[in-house]
Scaffold this active site. Sequence first.
Site, PDB file in Angstrom:
ATOM      1  N   TRP A 108       0.816  -1.224   0.000  1.00  0.00           N
ATOM      2  CA  TRP A 108       0.000   0.000   0.000  1.00  0.00           C
ATOM      3  C   TRP A 108       0.851   1.275   0.000  1.00  0.00           C
ATOM      4  O   TRP A 108       0.328   2.356  -0.241  1.00  0.00           O
ATOM      5  CB  TRP A 108      -0.902   0.026   1.229  1.00  0.00           C
ATOM      6  N   ASN A 109       2.151   1.165   0.263  1.00  0.00           N
ATOM      7  CA  ASN A 109       2.872   2.432   0.501  1.00  0.00           C
ATOM      8  C   ASN A 109       3.248   3.170  -0.774  1.00  0.00           C
ATOM      9  O   ASN A 109       3.444   4.376  -0.774  1.00  0.00           O
ATOM     10  CB  ASN A 109       4.089   2.184   1.392  1.00  0.00           C
TER      11      ASN A 109
ATOM     12  N   ALA B  86      -2.544  -3.982  -2.951  1.00  0.00           N
ATOM     13  CA  ALA B  86      -2.937  -4.072  -1.549  1.00  0.00           C
ATOM     14  C   ALA B  86      -4.392  -3.638  -1.385  1.00  0.00           C
ATOM     15  O   ALA B  86      -4.871  -2.750  -2.093  1.00  0.00           O
ATOM     16  CB  ALA B  86      -2.035  -3.185  -0.691  1.00  0.00           C
ATOM     17  N   SER B  87      -5.089  -4.251  -0.445  1.00  0.00           N
ATOM     18  CA  SER B  87      -6.512  -3.965  -0.248  1.00  0.00           C
ATOM     19  C   SER B  87      -6.757  -2.517   0.153  1.00  0.00           C
ATOM     20  O   SER B  87      -7.816  -1.974  -0.129  1.00  0.00           O
ATOM     21  CB  SER B  87      -7.081  -4.881   0.843  1.00  0.00           C
TER      22      SER B  87
ATOM     23  N   GLY C  51       6.716  -6.278  -0.062  1.00  0.00           N
ATOM     24  CA  GLY C  51       5.991  -6.216   1.199  1.00  0.00           C
ATOM     25  C   GLY C  51       6.871  -6.684   2.328  1.00  0.00           C
ATOM     26  O   GLY C  51       8.106  -6.663   2.227  1.00  0.00           O
ATOM     27  N   SER C  52       6.278  -7.154   3.387  1.00  0.00           N
ATOM     28  CA  SER C  52       7.055  -7.540   4.561  1.00  0.00           C
ATOM     29  C   SER C  52       7.802  -8.841   4.335  1.00  0.00           C
ATOM     30  O   SER C  52       7.377  -9.705   3.557  1.00  0.00           O
ATOM     31  CB  SER C  52       6.108  -7.713   5.762  1.00  0.00           C
TER      32      SER C  52
ATOM     33  N   GLU D 240      10.941  -8.066  -2.885  1.00  0.00           N
ATOM     34  CA  GLU D 240      11.416  -6.794  -2.296  1.00  0.00           C
ATOM     35  C   GLU D 240      10.784  -6.698  -0.920  1.00  0.00           C
ATOM     36  O   GLU D 240       9.605  -6.417  -0.797  1.00  0.00           O
ATOM     37  CB  GLU D 240      10.986  -5.622  -3.166  1.00  0.00           C
ATOM     38  N   LEU D 241      11.569  -6.975   0.109  1.00  0.00           N
ATOM     39  CA  LEU D 241      10.987  -7.202   1.432  1.00  0.00           C
ATOM     40  C   LEU D 241      11.352  -6.083   2.413  1.00  0.00           C
ATOM     41  O   LEU D 241      11.694  -4.985   2.014  1.00  0.00           O
ATOM     42  CB  LEU D 241      11.429  -8.579   1.936  1.00  0.00           C
TER      43      LEU D 241
ATOM     44  N   CYS E  77      10.312   1.140   2.763  1.00  0.00           N
ATOM     45  CA  CYS E  77      11.231   0.094   3.222  1.00  0.00           C
ATOM     46  C   CYS E  77      12.671   0.569   3.179  1.00  0.00           C
ATOM     47  O   CYS E  77      13.568  -0.121   3.654  1.00  0.00           O
ATOM     48  CB  CYS E  77      11.073  -1.123   2.346  1.00  0.00           C
TER      49      CYS E  77
ATOM     50  N   GLU F 283      11.664  -2.863  12.119  1.00  0.00           N
ATOM     51  CA  GLU F 283      11.346  -1.766  11.205  1.00  0.00           C
ATOM     52  C   GLU F 283      10.129  -1.033  11.731  1.00  0.00           C
ATOM     53  O   GLU F 283       9.069  -1.616  11.924  1.00  0.00           O
ATOM     54  CB  GLU F 283      11.049  -2.360   9.834  1.00  0.00           C
TER      55      GLU F 283
ATOM     56  N   GLU G  25      14.970  -4.786  -9.093  1.00  0.00           N
ATOM     57  CA  GLU G  25      13.947  -4.142  -9.913  1.00  0.00           C
ATOM     58  C   GLU G  25      14.479  -2.830 -10.453  1.00  0.00           C
ATOM     59  O   GLU G  25      15.324  -2.196  -9.818  1.00  0.00           O
ATOM     60  CB  GLU G  25      12.684  -3.888  -9.072  1.00  0.00           C
TER      61      GLU G  25
HETATM   62  N1  LIG Z   1      11.056  -3.959   0.348  1.00  0.00           N
HETATM   63  C1  LIG Z   1      10.110  -3.163  -0.048  1.00  0.00           C
HETATM   64  O1  LIG Z   1      10.179  -2.549  -1.126  1.00  0.00           O
HETATM   65  C2  LIG Z   1       8.903  -2.977   0.821  1.00  0.00           C
HETATM   66  C3  LIG Z   1       8.735  -3.628   2.022  1.00  0.00           C
HETATM   67  N2  LIG Z   1       7.595  -3.407   2.774  1.00  0.00           N
HETATM   68  C4  LIG Z   1       7.485  -4.005   4.089  1.00  0.00           C
HETATM   69  O2  LIG Z   1       6.099  -4.448   4.315  1.00  0.00           O
HETATM   70  C5  LIG Z   1       5.672  -4.031   5.610  1.00  0.00           C
HETATM   71  C6  LIG Z   1       4.527  -3.066   5.536  1.00  0.00           C
HETATM   72  O3  LIG Z   1       3.878  -3.140   4.323  1.00  0.00           O
HETATM   73  P1  LIG Z   1       2.590  -4.063   4.170  1.00  0.00           P
HETATM   74  O4  LIG Z   1       1.938  -3.754   2.860  1.00  0.00           O
HETATM   75  O5  LIG Z   1       1.750  -4.024   5.394  1.00  0.00           O
HETATM   76  O6  LIG Z   1       3.214  -5.497   4.034  1.00  0.00           O
HETATM   77  P2  LIG Z   1       2.445  -6.871   3.889  1.00  0.00           P
HETATM   78  O7  LIG Z   1       3.546  -7.794   3.612  1.00  0.00           O
HETATM   79  O8  LIG Z   1       1.510  -7.147   4.995  1.00  0.00           O
HETATM   80  O9  LIG Z   1       1.495  -6.728   2.564  1.00  0.00           O
HETATM   81  C7  LIG Z   1       2.066  -6.575   1.316  1.00  0.00           C
HETATM   82  C8  LIG Z   1       1.085  -7.150   0.293  1.00  0.00           C
HETATM   83  O10 LIG Z   1       1.013  -8.541   0.491  1.00  0.00           O
HETATM   84  C9  LIG Z   1      -0.341  -8.947   0.653  1.00  0.00           C
HETATM   85  N3  LIG Z   1      -0.411 -10.103   1.523  1.00  0.00           N
HETATM   86  C10 LIG Z   1      -0.362 -10.148   2.871  1.00  0.00           C
HETATM   87  N4  LIG Z   1      -0.440 -11.427   3.298  1.00  0.00           N
HETATM   88  C11 LIG Z   1      -0.556 -12.203   2.189  1.00  0.00           C
HETATM   89  C12 LIG Z   1      -0.692 -13.609   1.948  1.00  0.00           C
HETATM   90  N5  LIG Z   1      -0.730 -14.489   2.947  1.00  0.00           N
HETATM   91  N6  LIG Z   1      -0.795 -14.051   0.663  1.00  0.00           N
HETATM   92  C13 LIG Z   1      -0.781 -13.166  -0.355  1.00  0.00           C
HETATM   93  N7  LIG Z   1      -0.659 -11.823  -0.207  1.00  0.00           N
HETATM   94  C14 LIG Z   1      -0.545 -11.361   1.059  1.00  0.00           C
HETATM   95  C15 LIG Z   1      -1.025  -7.738   1.225  1.00  0.00           C
HETATM   96  O11 LIG Z   1      -2.397  -7.856   0.982  1.00  0.00           O
HETATM   97  P3  LIG Z   1      -3.472  -7.023   1.840  1.00  0.00           P
HETATM   98  O12 LIG Z   1      -3.849  -5.927   0.952  1.00  0.00           O
HETATM   99  O13 LIG Z   1      -4.599  -7.968   2.100  1.00  0.00           O
HETATM  100  O14 LIG Z   1      -2.831  -6.560   3.082  1.00  0.00           O
HETATM  101  C16 LIG Z   1      -0.350  -6.632   0.430  1.00  0.00           C
HETATM  102  O15 LIG Z   1      -0.925  -6.534  -0.849  1.00  0.00           O
HETATM  103  C17 LIG Z   1       6.880  -3.433   6.251  1.00  0.00           C
HETATM  104  O16 LIG Z   1       7.603  -4.424   6.933  1.00  0.00           O
HETATM  105  C18 LIG Z   1       7.742  -2.937   5.110  1.00  0.00           C
HETATM  106  O17 LIG Z   1       9.094  -2.873   5.337  1.00  0.00           O
HETATM  107  C19 LIG Z   1       6.572  -2.623   2.366  1.00  0.00           C
HETATM  108  C20 LIG Z   1       6.718  -1.967   1.164  1.00  0.00           C
HETATM  109  C21 LIG Z   1       7.872  -2.070   0.338  1.00  0.00           C
HETATM  110  O1  LIG Z   2       8.158   0.030  -1.210  1.00  0.00           O
HETATM  111  C1  LIG Z   2       8.998   0.871  -0.983  1.00  0.00           C
HETATM  112  O2  LIG Z   2       9.213   1.338   0.131  1.00  0.00           O
HETATM  113  C2  LIG Z   2       9.751   1.329  -2.159  1.00  0.00           C
HETATM  114  O3  LIG Z   2      10.400   0.224  -2.733  1.00  0.00           O
HETATM  115  C3  LIG Z   2      10.752   2.386  -1.804  1.00  0.00           C
HETATM  116  S1  LIG Z   2      11.210   3.301  -3.197  1.00  0.00           S
HETATM  117  O4  LIG Z   2      11.621   2.388  -4.288  1.00  0.00           O
HETATM  118  O5  LIG Z   2      10.007   4.056  -3.631  1.00  0.00           O
HETATM  119  O6  LIG Z   2      12.285   4.154  -2.753  1.00  0.00           O
END
Ligand SMILES: NC(=O)C1=CN([C@@H]2O[C@H](COP(=O)(O)OP(=O)(O)OC[C@H]3O[C@@H](n4cnc5c(N)ncnc54)[C@H](OP(=O)(O)O)[C@@H]3O)[C@@H](O)[C@H]2O)C=CC1
Ligand SMILES: O=C(O)[C@H](O)CS(=O)(=O)O
Length: 492
Positions: free
Chosen positions: A163-164, A189-190, A240-241, A262-263, A296, A393, A470
Amino acid sequence: MLNPAAPLPLKDPSLFRQACLVGGRWIEAESGRTMPVRNPATGEVIGSVPAFGRAETRAAIEAASAAYPAWRAMLAKERSAILRRLYELMLANADDLALIMTSEQGKPLAEAKGEVAYAASFVEWFAEEGKRAYGDMIPQNQKGRRILVMKEPVGVFAAITPWNFPAAMITRKVAPGLAVGCTGVVRPASQTPFTALAIGVLAERAGLPPGVMNIITGPSAETGAELTENPMVRKLSFTGSTEVGKVLLEQCARTVKRVSMELGGNAPFIVFDDADLDAAVAGAMASKFRNTGQTCVCANRILVQDGIFEAFATKLAEAAAAMKVGPGVEPGVTQGPLINADAVAKVEEHIGDALARGARVVTGGKRHPRGGNFFEPTVLADVPREAKIFSEETFGPVAPLFRFRTEEEAIRLANDTPFGLAAYFYTRDVGRMFRVAEALEYGIVGVNEGIISTEVAPFGGFKESGLGREGSKYGLDEYLEVKYVAVGGIGT
Ligand SMILES: NC(=O)C1=CN([C@@H]2O[C@H](COP(=O)(O)OP(=O)(O)OC[C@H]3O[C@@H](n4cnc5c(N)ncnc54)[C@H](OP(=O)(O)O)[C@@H]3O)[C@@H](O)[C@H]2O)C=CC1
Ligand SMILES: O=C(O)[C@H](O)CS(=O)(=O)O
């Protein structure tokens, strides 16, 4: 059915879609079930989207699979032209895309417009890169044979996004895949589906054929299970996470899918005594408080050398306190709301834990008077290494300052985490620049820079921050297979 707030004042209301895009049709869930989407600044419902289950998700995968042969058979140049038109349409509709994004994610409009440009830059970049998916001709190892290496599209991909960054995390995955001839299913994301759906409208207008890009919404467990277990999907790209990434990796293992992950991150931001102090403060502000700390690659731990600790803490606190907190549509706002109540609770937990262990508040430290998901930009000083905020984090507007004495100690503290996405440090010593950059166990390192994300450079992490890259020329390889062809019987 929840009563949505007044429609968004868009220049082009047709960009706001409360339906999923499957095979070129905008459809509802078979069950008729929907999921509400709320504005994180007001709590109001801005709309709802279909709650797809496994059957509808499977249909979207089948639509992508059906569209794959013809899309793959197009010339790279023809696919490029469509992506170029999508890039131009995103820029032409930037105001509407930004307003939709701010309404569902909360970031200030100026940041949302910046993200639209950033997201569009991936489409522009890969519209060109797709024409350069070069293979090889290798000098043969024996007479009468030729050795060729071909690059081929991986096939149908799935993208699950956070969602971010509701626009950039879509295009950073979709653009390289489409450019090389893949087709796909996107599950945003929802909390932030409308930005992705609006991009789907623009992709249709750009001439993307039906089924090439499908956009679905629905409970993550059901949609995710189908996307990770269906053998027709040959690649999953996830942002995501780390916790969810590990679940998805396990689910993808059963059909040996290609994956890009990308976690989570835990970025150190190191300020050495010899740094340009004002530049370091500006860099820390940019890195820490971008998207209200919800990226992230945000600075998560700020390590400051003893000699300048107090001066840095004072300047950073002054800058943080000067930010304007409020709804992203309000003029002058530089800090929007956090995405939801859980995010606010996590910020409070990290602050409370640090204070209980002896840290002190330099500015902020509590919920903002505007209430709801708003929080005061916060600077904590003298945070001990044992605090949760050192290891976890925060994903919020909290800058914890940790002291260090030597370069070796700074590197050890910086690397003391299972994450390895982004790291930053400020120094004017050239030797130190190379020593520290090479010693940091991170995929992205900013030296005297606090914001470094760009489409031209590889984005990705070491250790538990992910797999793959990416953006940049490296991002194309995530959607390509390498085929070795040995041609015999040539005579000479
Ligand atoms: N490395 C990166 O670029 C990024 C890392 N993050 C990390 O993610 C966390 C916060 O972001 P957040 O979006 O809450 O992360 P989440 O990992 O909770 O969600 C990311 C996406 O995954 C979906 N999801 C969650 N659980 C499942 C599952 N069991 N099966 C399939 N899809 C699933 C979510 O759906 P739903 O919409 O239902 O929640 C959402 O679309 C932080 O730790 C942050 O660091 C976040 C953004 C970027
Ligand atoms: O999901 C994120 O936080 C992004 O990957 C960070 S950036 O690429 O927009 O800097």
